[in-house]
Design an enzyme around this catalytic site. Sequence first.
Site, mmCIF file in Angstrom:
data_model
loop_
_atom_site.group_PDB
_atom_site.id
_atom_site.type_symbol
_atom_site.label_atom_id
_atom_site.label_comp_id
_atom_site.label_asym_id
_atom_site.label_seq_id
_atom_site.Cartn_x
_atom_site.Cartn_y
_atom_site.Cartn_z
ATOM 1 N N LEU A 18 0.813 -1.211 0.000
ATOM 2 C CA LEU A 18 0.000 0.000 0.000
ATOM 3 C C LEU A 18 0.849 1.265 0.000
ATOM 4 O O LEU A 18 0.527 2.258 -0.658
ATOM 5 C CB LEU A 18 -0.928 -0.014 1.223
ATOM 6 C CG LEU A 18 -1.989 1.077 1.320
ATOM 7 C CD1 LEU A 18 -2.898 1.060 0.096
ATOM 8 C CD2 LEU A 18 -2.813 0.912 2.588
ATOM 9 N N HIS A 90 -0.853 -4.063 -6.356
ATOM 10 C CA HIS A 90 -0.512 -3.967 -4.935
ATOM 11 C C HIS A 90 -1.638 -4.503 -4.067
ATOM 12 O O HIS A 90 -2.799 -4.573 -4.479
ATOM 13 C CB HIS A 90 -0.209 -2.506 -4.551
ATOM 14 C CG HIS A 90 -1.452 -1.704 -4.302
ATOM 15 N ND1 HIS A 90 -2.010 -1.560 -3.042
ATOM 16 C CD2 HIS A 90 -2.260 -1.019 -5.151
ATOM 17 C CE1 HIS A 90 -3.091 -0.805 -3.133
ATOM 18 N NE2 HIS A 90 -3.266 -0.457 -4.391
ATOM 19 N N CYS A 91 -1.271 -4.907 -2.853
ATOM 20 C CA CYS A 91 -2.236 -5.221 -1.802
ATOM 21 C C CYS A 91 -1.768 -4.458 -0.572
ATOM 22 O O CYS A 91 -1.226 -3.355 -0.704
ATOM 23 C CB CYS A 91 -2.350 -6.725 -1.576
ATOM 24 S SG CYS A 91 -0.791 -7.564 -1.241
ATOM 25 N N ALA A 92 -1.952 -4.967 0.608
ATOM 26 C CA ALA A 92 -1.516 -4.239 1.798
ATOM 27 C C ALA A 92 -0.008 -4.334 1.979
ATOM 28 O O ALA A 92 0.666 -3.329 2.214
ATOM 29 C CB ALA A 92 -2.229 -4.778 3.038
ATOM 30 N N SER A 98 -1.630 -9.534 -4.003
ATOM 31 C CA SER A 98 -1.059 -8.962 -5.227
ATOM 32 C C SER A 98 -0.201 -9.985 -5.944
ATOM 33 O O SER A 98 -0.228 -10.094 -7.175
ATOM 34 C CB SER A 98 -0.243 -7.706 -4.902
ATOM 35 O OG SER A 98 0.783 -7.998 -3.958
#
Length: 322
Positions: A18, A90-92, A98
């Site tokens: 993130l 993206h993810c966290a 992701s």
Amino acid sequence: MALLDRVPGDSKLYIGGLFTLRRRDALEEAGVTHVLSVLRLPLDQRLFVPFKHMVVEVDDVEDENLLEHFPATNQFIKEGLDAGGGVLVHCAMGKSRSATCVIAYLMQQHNISAEEALSHLRKARPICEPNSGFMSQLELYGSMSTPQNVEESPAYQRWVFQREVELSRACGQAPDAEKIRFEDEHASQDSVDYELRCRKCRRTLATSQYLTQHASASSNSDPSKARSCAHYFLDPLSWMRPELEQGKVDGRLECPKCHTNVGKYAWQGMQCSCSEWILPAISLSKSRIDEVKPQSSAATGIRRPPGSTSMPPRRGPSKESL
């Protein structure tokens, strides 16, 4: 300034967490035009100006269905790269969700396995590690030959049905009637080794293509254990519909012709006589059934599924490939 984590290759495909979105100078230098967000957290939309943005709202848990989103995420990534831009997925943390989407894209584009794609991705970001549920979904995606429409694949449909059964089991109830998959309404006219007929009236109840193998009764196990199984376990078939759609957790199966009790079912599962636990357990009793070689098999090599007159063509991998 540290560069973004770029997936090895000629394309400008990047992966991150993130906080990568706050590295505006790095994003601009990398030529990022598209951002794929794979997470459920509330997002500040100002972070995505001026990028083309797509969100897949999933949690990083093993029972989340990310597989159903692969065609859309693959298409989004491909559109961005084909337009000459850069794509950030993206993810966290840039580790599981992701990574799963990037792996699915690499699998489809390069015809490689999930493990090969993960190994390639780790050259850019060593921490990448899809959770075990996502890895299983990637492996299933590969066995399906990474189709453009996963929902039309019989393998995917069976997987969704199995998930529904497991969820129902956790709730202590039967699956919703509309979610039960009757396999003979979807399968092709495959060749069969033998038919399972009611011992009393000789009505064909199933063919070998609908049997579900379990560990102890499989051909790779001790043959004596296979013979010890007192039941044939099989997929739901359309002649069972009146009983299975009643919403009962378990019950008896009767021959639709002579109404003899020929088996039983238990959505919560049952233990076979060989000690293997089967879920769901839909079975025919060997004491009430005869195995019969179909007379027409030598001439035609195929038999229609029991109780059907015509069947649609099957698309996707066979059960043996799963």
